[in-house]
Design a protein around this motif. Sequence first.
Motif, PDB file in Angstrom:
ATOM      1  N   THR A   1       0.848  -1.185   0.000  1.00 54.64           N
ATOM      2  CA  THR A   1       0.000   0.000   0.000  1.00 54.64           C
ATOM      3  C   THR A   1       0.885   1.236   0.000  1.00 54.64           C
ATOM      4  O   THR A   1       1.754   1.400   0.871  1.00 54.64           O
ATOM      5  CB  THR A   1      -0.911   0.025   1.243  1.00 54.64           C
ATOM      6  OG1 THR A   1      -1.740  -1.148   1.243  1.00 54.64           O
ATOM      7  CG2 THR A   1      -1.796   1.269   1.230  1.00 54.64           C
TER       8      THR A   1
ATOM      9  N   SER B   1      -4.819   3.091  -3.250  1.00 58.46           N
ATOM     10  CA  SER B   1      -3.393   3.043  -2.916  1.00 58.46           C
ATOM     11  C   SER B   1      -2.862   1.619  -2.790  1.00 58.46           C
ATOM     12  O   SER B   1      -1.659   1.420  -2.646  1.00 58.46           O
ATOM     13  CB  SER B   1      -3.141   3.797  -1.602  1.00 58.46           C
ATOM     14  OG  SER B   1      -3.889   3.209  -0.547  1.00 58.46           O
ATOM     15  N   SER B   2      -3.762   0.630  -2.833  1.00 57.46           N
ATOM     16  CA  SER B   2      -3.355  -0.774  -2.690  1.00 57.46           C
ATOM     17  C   SER B   2      -2.939  -1.349  -4.039  1.00 57.46           C
ATOM     18  O   SER B   2      -3.639  -1.171  -5.043  1.00 57.46           O
ATOM     19  CB  SER B   2      -4.500  -1.602  -2.111  1.00 57.46           C
ATOM     20  OG  SER B   2      -4.845  -1.127  -0.820  1.00 57.46           O
TER      21      SER B   2
END
Length: 456
Positions: free
Chosen positions: A395, A415-416
């Motif tokens: 992440t 964001s992962s």
Amino acid sequence: MKKKLTIAGAAVLTLAASVFMFVRPASAAVGLHVSGRNIVEANGQTFVMRGISHEHTWFANQTSSFANIKSLGANTVRVVLSGGRWTANTASDVANVVSLCKQNRLICVLEDHDTTGYGEDGAAYTLDQAVNYWISLKSVLTGQENYIVINIGNEPIGNNNPGQWTSATTAAIQKMRANGFEHLLMVDAPNWGQDWQFTMRDNAQTVLDADTQHNTVLSIHMYDVFNTASSITSYLDAFQSKGWPLVIGEFGWQATSSNVDDQTVMAQAVSRGIGYLGWSWEGNNDPILDMVTNWDPQQLTTWGQRIFNGTNGIKATAKEASIYRGGTPPPNSPSPTPSRTTASPSPTPSRTTAPPTGGCTATYSLTGQWPGGFQAEVKVTAGSAAIKGWTATWTFANGQAVTQAWNATVTSSGSSVTARNVSYNGSLGAGASTTFGFLGSSNGTNSVPAVSCAAS
């Protein structure tokens, strides 16, 4: 080479029988260029081609081949294109080819196959027509001088009147320069590339002098004319003694005693520091020249084993271009600078997860940064037992995003980020490793994330 092996073989049956250094001023260097006998990058580092040809114009859907060729150690791929003799490769298609080369950290030799056997094959194009094709592609080639070489025309003269090669090649080079091309140019020999009448050997000076930028490399194709060690070494000696830049732009293997002596070709190329590009990945009319079966890098043929895994083969002798190792910035970007993040005390920021027994670890490393972007590499290592596949996840903490990736299938959700192995690098023995890389965008802070690795 494709579609004319029997004609080239006929050439064998008909066969009866002061150093001048070109140094392009450093101030004028744009991307890959010639310095003496060597090919060098814009930063002055020598680059020696170790790669193969891929018949893209006939197999345009085989785009996974670029990653597969890279996975076996190549640093260069020579890509077969057509301006219309076969299904034409458009500007958008060629732009995608260049992108695939860059994603997979390969130098891209683009060649126009339309000229193959001109003067003997009635369907062949002239070198002047080949130059017109390159002009039509100029919009997608300009600015890529760090990554591509233009091989003006494949085997541009057959066995009828090979003497025309000198004037035709000279005119082609001059027309390329007059139209603003600053790329490293590659020119093939006549006699279906094999120069058995020595036209290129005896007239190379004239051709090299025609390039106002002194940025042309000569290319010899070695097949059955070169079936002995002495024929190979004597030919290469002639070019080395003159200080001329040369690559072995195609060659096959010695399936029988009458075929090209591939072991000598590779050994001589390595000892002399010159490049070689074998023919070819897959799809030949003569399947003995295929390096893989079913487009699968795990199904190497005899020829594939010899060129990739031999003593002087690609895996043992290839060195990746420095532009992919932080030696030169991506186009229109400032030079990469060492990371100043405090995420790790190491000079190159990285983070490694702890492995479960029989699982895998993943190490994330920044390999280059510039305002607004960066390049990173993730190394996946199997634990105490072999694994059949892996998934790496992390992440981003600072709004970073992956923009391009190679050697893994990478997906993002906010964001992962999730990266999964591709077909050729999922199976790892105990303690064995593989790597994948990507380009990313960033806004200021670019901390190194912790990466989890799950094995299957």
